[in-house]
Design an enzyme around this catalytic site. Structure first.
Site, PDB file in Angstrom:
ATOM      1  NE  ARG A  51      -1.801  -2.324   2.640  1.00 17.90           N
ATOM      2  CZ  ARG A  51      -1.810  -3.553   2.109  1.00 17.90           C
ATOM      3  NH1 ARG A  51      -2.719  -3.876   1.229  1.00 17.90           N
ATOM      4  NH2 ARG A  51      -0.913  -4.440   2.457  1.00 17.90           N
ATOM      5  CB  THR A  52       3.431   2.562   2.325  1.00 21.68           C
ATOM      6  OG1 THR A  52       2.619   2.287   3.470  1.00 21.68           O
ATOM      7  CG2 THR A  52       4.137   3.890   2.522  1.00 21.68           C
ATOM      8  CE  LYS A  80      26.088  -4.752  -5.465  1.00 15.85           C
ATOM      9  NZ  LYS A  80      26.363  -3.870  -6.631  1.00 15.85           N
ATOM     10  NE  ARG A 101       7.056   0.902   5.197  1.00 13.38           N
ATOM     11  CZ  ARG A 101       5.787   0.500   5.223  1.00 13.38           C
ATOM     12  NH1 ARG A 101       5.475  -0.739   4.889  1.00 13.38           N
ATOM     13  NH2 ARG A 101       4.833   1.324   5.559  1.00 13.38           N
ATOM     14  CG  HIS A 129       3.449   4.253   8.602  1.00 15.80           C
ATOM     15  ND1 HIS A 129       3.759   4.981   7.473  1.00 15.80           N
ATOM     16  CD2 HIS A 129       2.848   3.125   8.157  1.00 15.80           C
ATOM     17  CE1 HIS A 129       3.369   4.319   6.401  1.00 15.80           C
ATOM     18  NE2 HIS A 129       2.816   3.188   6.793  1.00 15.80           N
TER      19      HIS A 129
END
Length: 303
Positions: A51-52, A80, A101, A129
């Site tokens: 969703r985000t 890496k 995120r 959030h």
């Protein structure tokens, strides 16, 4: 240049302007269809999201901009060993704004401190959030007509739920909000939140059974029990179906109560509830696109 790390980064007055812009976008989408032409949004998602991430991408594309990025850490140079600080310096060369995120709390703030473009925290661990909180506030304001004078129940995982923590911290700035925390003891809201509410003289109560408070609520914010936040699988299995909202429980609620959910849903809301006009969690998703469009415009100085 501004970033968004926390819902409190914007004053109440700035949020009103942001929500007014989002409502205008909702009513007049064509007016904004080319607002971000020539601009690029980087979506840097070190943790899975549907969703985000897609909401940010939809928002930028709807503004006429372009999108680039990665959808999990394994497909980035983080695999890496590249640091967040170095990644954002590189991304700053490619894009005009970044949504990040990350599973580690504070990682987007580290990125913002090294970035030459605006950074939006799209979720950091169990911490914040903020764009989900902006979505929640816009949904409530748009459908209730106000962000004051109501009783809200928050149900489910109140210990690890970053959406819950962010929403509480945002709502305490508005007058006459009464909180009802509905959770098993193992997932109760953290003490720092109840201590803060006590210090501010804000009313709250803690209950275990949803049926105890349904009739008193103006809105109910359901959350899932998050498997990814548990270290013990047995504990997760024991608690995951602690609350299931169904038609029987809905019969106890007010006719105009709103049911919100940040999604994804697992079992905590029965699909039979979806047809109830009080269930507005899919409308909430659409408001998430509008508020992210407004946020992108604001942080890019195009509003």
């Amino acid at each position: 240049m501004r970033h968004l790390m926390n819902p409190l980064d914007f004053t109440v007055e700035e949020l009103d302007a942001l929500f007014d812009l989002a409502n205008d976008i909702e009513k007049n989408p064509g007016k904004y269809a080319h607002a971000c032409e020539g601009k690029k949004l980087a979506t840097c998602f070190y943790e899975p999201s549907t969703r985000t991430r897609l909401s940010f991408e939809s928002a930028m594309l709807s503004l006429g901009g372009q999108v680039l990025g990665f959808s999990d850490a394994a497909s980035s140079s983080a695999s890496k060993g590249e640091s967040v600080s170095d990644t954002i310096r590189v991304i700053s060369c490619f894009a005009d704004i970044c949504a990040m995120r990350h599973p580690k709390e504070g990682a987007p703030m580290v990125a913002a401190s090294k970035s030459s473009i605006p950074v939006i925290n799209a979720g950091d661990g169990g911490h914040q959030h903020p764009t989900q909180t902006l979505t929640d506030l816009l949904t409530i304001r748009s459908l209730k007509g106000r962000l004051t004078h109501f009783t809200i129940g928050l149900c489910g995982d109140l210990k690890f739920g970053r959406t819950v923590h962010s929403l509480i911290n945002a709502l305490v700035r508005y007058p006459d909000i009464h909180f009802v925390f509905i959770s098993p003891p193992e997932l109760k809201v953290p003490d720092y939140i109840t201590d803060m509410l006590g210090e501010r003289g804000i009313r709250y109560q803690e209950v275990i059974r949803l049926e105890e408070c349904m009739a008193d609520l103006d809105m109910l914010y359901m959350t899932r029990v998050q498997r990814e936040r548990f270290f013990n699988e047995e504990e997760y299995v024991r608690l995951k179906d602690f609350y299931i909202l169904n038609k029987e429980k809905m019969s106890l609620a007010k006719d105009d109560m709103l049911i919100l959910h940040p999604l994804p849903r697992v079992n905590e809301i029965s699909v039979e509830v979806d047809d109830d006009e009080r269930a507005i969690y899919f409308k909430q998703v659409q408001y998430g696109v509008y508020v992210r469009m407004a946020l992108i415009l604001t942080l890019l100085g195009l509003a």
